[in-house]
Design a protein around this motif. Structure first.
Motif, short mmCIF file in Angstrom:
data_model
loop_
_atom_site.label_atom_id
_atom_site.label_comp_id
_atom_site.label_asym_id
_atom_site.label_seq_id
_atom_site.Cartn_x
_atom_site.Cartn_y
_atom_site.Cartn_z
N GLN A 220 5.35 -26.25 16.55
CA GLN A 220 4.19 -25.36 16.43
C GLN A 220 4.14 -24.33 17.56
O GLN A 220 3.77 -23.17 17.34
N GLU A 221 4.52 -24.75 18.76
CA GLU A 221 4.53 -23.80 19.88
C GLU A 221 5.64 -22.77 19.74
O GLU A 221 5.47 -21.61 20.13
N GLY A 222 6.78 -23.17 19.19
CA GLY A 222 7.91 -22.25 19.08
C GLY A 222 7.83 -21.30 17.90
O GLY A 222 8.45 -20.23 17.90
N TRP A 223 7.05 -21.65 16.86
CA TRP A 223 6.97 -20.81 15.66
C TRP A 223 5.95 -19.70 15.92
O TRP A 223 4.78 -19.78 15.58
N ARG A 224 6.41 -18.64 16.53
CA ARG A 224 5.54 -17.52 16.87
C ARG A 224 6.31 -16.22 16.66
O ARG A 224 7.54 -16.20 16.62
N CYS A 225 5.57 -15.13 16.54
CA CYS A 225 6.19 -13.82 16.30
C CYS A 225 5.33 -12.75 16.92
O CYS A 225 4.09 -12.84 16.93
N ASP A 226 6.00 -11.74 17.43
CA ASP A 226 5.30 -10.61 18.03
C ASP A 226 4.58 -9.82 16.94
O ASP A 226 5.08 -9.67 15.82
N ALA A 227 3.42 -9.31 17.28
CA ALA A 227 2.60 -8.58 16.30
C ALA A 227 3.24 -7.26 15.88
O ALA A 227 2.87 -6.70 14.83
N ARG A 228 4.19 -6.76 16.66
CA ARG A 228 4.81 -5.48 16.30
C ARG A 228 5.72 -5.59 15.08
O ARG A 228 6.09 -4.57 14.49
N PHE A 229 6.10 -6.82 14.70
CA PHE A 229 6.91 -7.00 13.50
C PHE A 229 5.98 -7.11 12.29
O PHE A 229 5.16 -8.03 12.20
N THR A 230 6.11 -6.17 11.38
CA THR A 230 5.25 -6.15 10.18
C THR A 230 6.01 -6.52 8.91
O THR A 230 5.40 -7.04 7.99
N ASP A 231 7.31 -6.28 8.88
CA ASP A 231 8.08 -6.65 7.71
C ASP A 231 8.17 -8.18 7.60
O ASP A 231 8.48 -8.86 8.59
N PRO A 232 7.89 -8.77 6.44
CA PRO A 232 7.90 -10.24 6.32
C PRO A 232 9.24 -10.86 6.69
O PRO A 232 9.28 -11.91 7.34
N PHE A 233 10.34 -10.25 6.27
CA PHE A 233 11.65 -10.81 6.58
C PHE A 233 11.96 -10.72 8.07
O PHE A 233 12.56 -11.62 8.65
N SER A 234 11.55 -9.62 8.69
CA SER A 234 11.75 -9.49 10.13
C SER A 234 10.91 -10.51 10.89
O SER A 234 11.35 -11.09 11.89
N ARG A 235 9.69 -10.76 10.40
CA ARG A 235 8.84 -11.75 11.04
C ARG A 235 9.45 -13.15 10.91
O ARG A 235 9.43 -13.94 11.86
N LEU A 236 9.98 -13.44 9.72
CA LEU A 236 10.59 -14.76 9.52
C LEU A 236 11.81 -14.94 10.41
O LEU A 236 12.00 -16.01 11.02
N ASP A 237 12.63 -13.90 10.52
CA ASP A 237 13.81 -13.99 11.38
C ASP A 237 13.41 -14.15 12.84
O ASP A 237 14.01 -14.94 13.59
N GLU A 238 12.38 -13.43 13.28
CA GLU A 238 11.93 -13.54 14.66
C GLU A 238 11.34 -14.92 14.95
O GLU A 238 11.56 -15.49 16.03
N CYS A 239 10.64 -15.48 13.98
CA CYS A 239 10.09 -16.83 14.16
C CYS A 239 11.20 -17.86 14.30
O CYS A 239 11.11 -18.78 15.12
N TYR A 240 12.26 -17.71 13.49
CA TYR A 240 13.39 -18.63 13.60
C TYR A 240 14.07 -18.52 14.96
O TYR A 240 14.44 -19.52 15.57
N LYS A 241 14.24 -17.30 15.45
CA LYS A 241 14.88 -17.11 16.75
C LYS A 241 14.04 -17.74 17.87
O LYS A 241 14.57 -18.45 18.74
N ASN A 242 12.75 -17.47 17.84
CA ASN A 242 11.88 -18.03 18.88
C ASN A 242 11.83 -19.55 18.80
O ASN A 242 11.79 -20.24 19.84
N LEU A 243 11.82 -20.08 17.57
CA LEU A 243 11.79 -21.53 17.42
C LEU A 243 13.07 -22.17 17.95
O LEU A 243 13.03 -23.22 18.61
N ALA A 244 14.22 -21.56 17.67
CA ALA A 244 15.49 -22.10 18.15
C ALA A 244 15.53 -22.11 19.67
O ALA A 244 15.93 -23.10 20.30
N THR A 245 15.10 -21.01 20.29
CA THR A 245 15.10 -20.94 21.75
C THR A 245 14.16 -21.98 22.35
O THR A 245 14.49 -22.66 23.34
#
Length: 441
Positions: A220-245
């Protein structure tokens, strides 16, 4: 050659090869030459057999291992004696072992381009490999290594490198390549024991994380995304990257370096064992020694679980093999998947960074580029309702209650009492993992 001297070695290999030994040839076959540079390694205790040379290789960094160079006989009745000779030699060379050269035998039918096969000899060769617990180093660049040089040639793979599992674990970055045959009917084999093809450390989801305390909170802490990403696919990719890190950092703090912990625990246990030889341990020392033994047992089991997952061997039951087998399989898969060189616009490229750039540009060209829209629709001006509230929910975290709510909504009452549903989840690499959910009405 029946006789090889230092002048011939220097003429063929250069002056840096100051040590050598050889097995004389009989007419045009049977000759073996082993040469080495003493500044890099030493070969000692050299023994000659009918069809091979064996020596102990001593390197400055990696210790000792045995090397056997072979030139197998051509006559069928001599091949059995050749394999028996290698079995006897193996009994005299315990530990890491490599056997390389021209075996004049094949292991499988696919290693010859016609149906003229000696299956009895093939079975004997396979039996030798299995009995001595050897594995073949994957060869890049060629399928066959020998040709009879005719217009319609007979091709076969009779040159190979076989290693024992300990050697393979000591040199996980080895790379075997078949190079140009030049004027010979054989393709020379070039083996690099440290090819330096270490890939970038990538994210691996460890199955044992699910059993650790605090895993759900870490997700839950890692599944986050910056508000500047508005495209759904970009948000999903960013969430995966942040979660992995975040999961990698969480695992490092929660579990740590398993190998280092095992080594430290063994060192303390050794100190306590030495103290126990001289006196009776105190209650605190006895408790510490016992606790560390339990810790080593648990960490070893965890290490084996991780190695088994990375080897992707699912059919072996618990207790059938130790971690060495799974590390061996993982090393073999990595060598097989490694691309030593690519050809781009007539240029042969071996540098890892350049290969990555070319692959990235090629796939980027296939996916295309994002272009700005020249026209857009104003839904409010047209009097159409906006669905922005639904799109905003695409970035929310999936909950178990929400998943079951969707399943129950679309599962009609007319289904059977026992209905199987497949729920697919997309991982970072684009693979699909399936989980079978059962519902009884």
């Amino acid at each position: 050659m029946a006789v090889i001297d230092r002048f011939i070695v220097n003429q063929c290999l250069g002056p840096s090869f100051d040590g050598f030994d050889y097995l004389p040839a009989e007419e045009t076959r049977g000759g073996i030459l082993v040469a080495w540079n003493s500044e890099v390694l030493q070969v000692t205790h050299i023994s000659h057999d009918s069809y091979s040379i064996t020596g102990e290789v001593h390197t400055r960094e990696d210790g000792r291992w045995c090397l056997t160079v072979v030139y197998g006989p051509r006559d069928t009745h001599d091949k059995r004696a050749f394999l028996d000779e290698l079995s006897v030699r193996r009994s005299l060379c315990p530990g890491p072992w490599m056997i390389i050269g021209d075996f004049n035998m094949i292991l499988h039918a696919c290693e010859k381009n016609n149906e003229n096969l000696d299956r009895r000899t093939m079975a004997a060769f396979r039996n030798f490999v299995n009995t001595e617990e050897l594995k073949e180093v994957y060869m890049h660049g060629r399928t066959f290594t020998w040709s009879n040089e005719r217009r319609v040639p007979t091709l076969s793979k009779i040159d190979r490198a076989l290693v024992y599992v300990d050697w393979d674990l000591n040199y996980p970055n080895s790379l075997l390549q078949a190079i140009s045959s030049a004027v010979s009917d054989h393709a020379p084999l070039h083996l690099s024991m440290n090819a330096g093809h270490q890939s970038k450390k990538r994210f691996r989801f460890e199955l044992f994380w699910l059993n650790l305390e605090g895993f759900q909170e870490a997700v839950q802490e890692g599944w986050r995304c910056d508000a500047r990403f508005t495209d759904p696919f970009s948000r999903l990719d960013e969430c995966y990257k942040n979660l992995a890190t975040h999961l990698q950092a969480w695992s490092a703090a929660k579990v740590g370096n398993i190998k280092l912990q095992i080594a430290m625990a063994n060192l303390v246990i050794h100190r306590l064992d030495a103290a126990q030889d001289r006196r009776i341990l105190t209650a605190q020392e006895w408790w510490l020694r016992r606790s560390l033994k339990h810790l080593v047992l648990g960490l070893s089991s965890l290490e084996r679980t991780m190695a088994r997952q990375r080897s992707r061997m699912r059919w072996i039951k618990d207790g059938d093999a130790n971690s060495k087998l799974f590390h061996d399989v993982a090393n073999g898969r990595r060598r097989r998947n490694f691309i030593p060189s690519i050809k781009h616009n007539g240029e042969v490229i071996t540098d890892q960074s350049r290969k990555e750039e070319i692959f990235f540009d090629a796939y980027s060209g296939l996916l295309g580029q994002i272009n700005n829209k020249e026209f857009s629709l104003d839904l409010q001006a047209l009097g159409l309702p906006s669905r922005g509230d639904i799109l905003e929910d695409l970035g929310d975290i999936f909950s178990e209650e929400g998943v079951w709510k969707v399943i129950r909504k679309y599962l009609s009452i007319e289904h059977q009492d026992k209905t199987a549903l497949w729920v697919r989840s997309t991982t970072k690499r684009g693979l699909l993992s399936r989980r079978k959910l059962w519902r009884r009405s």
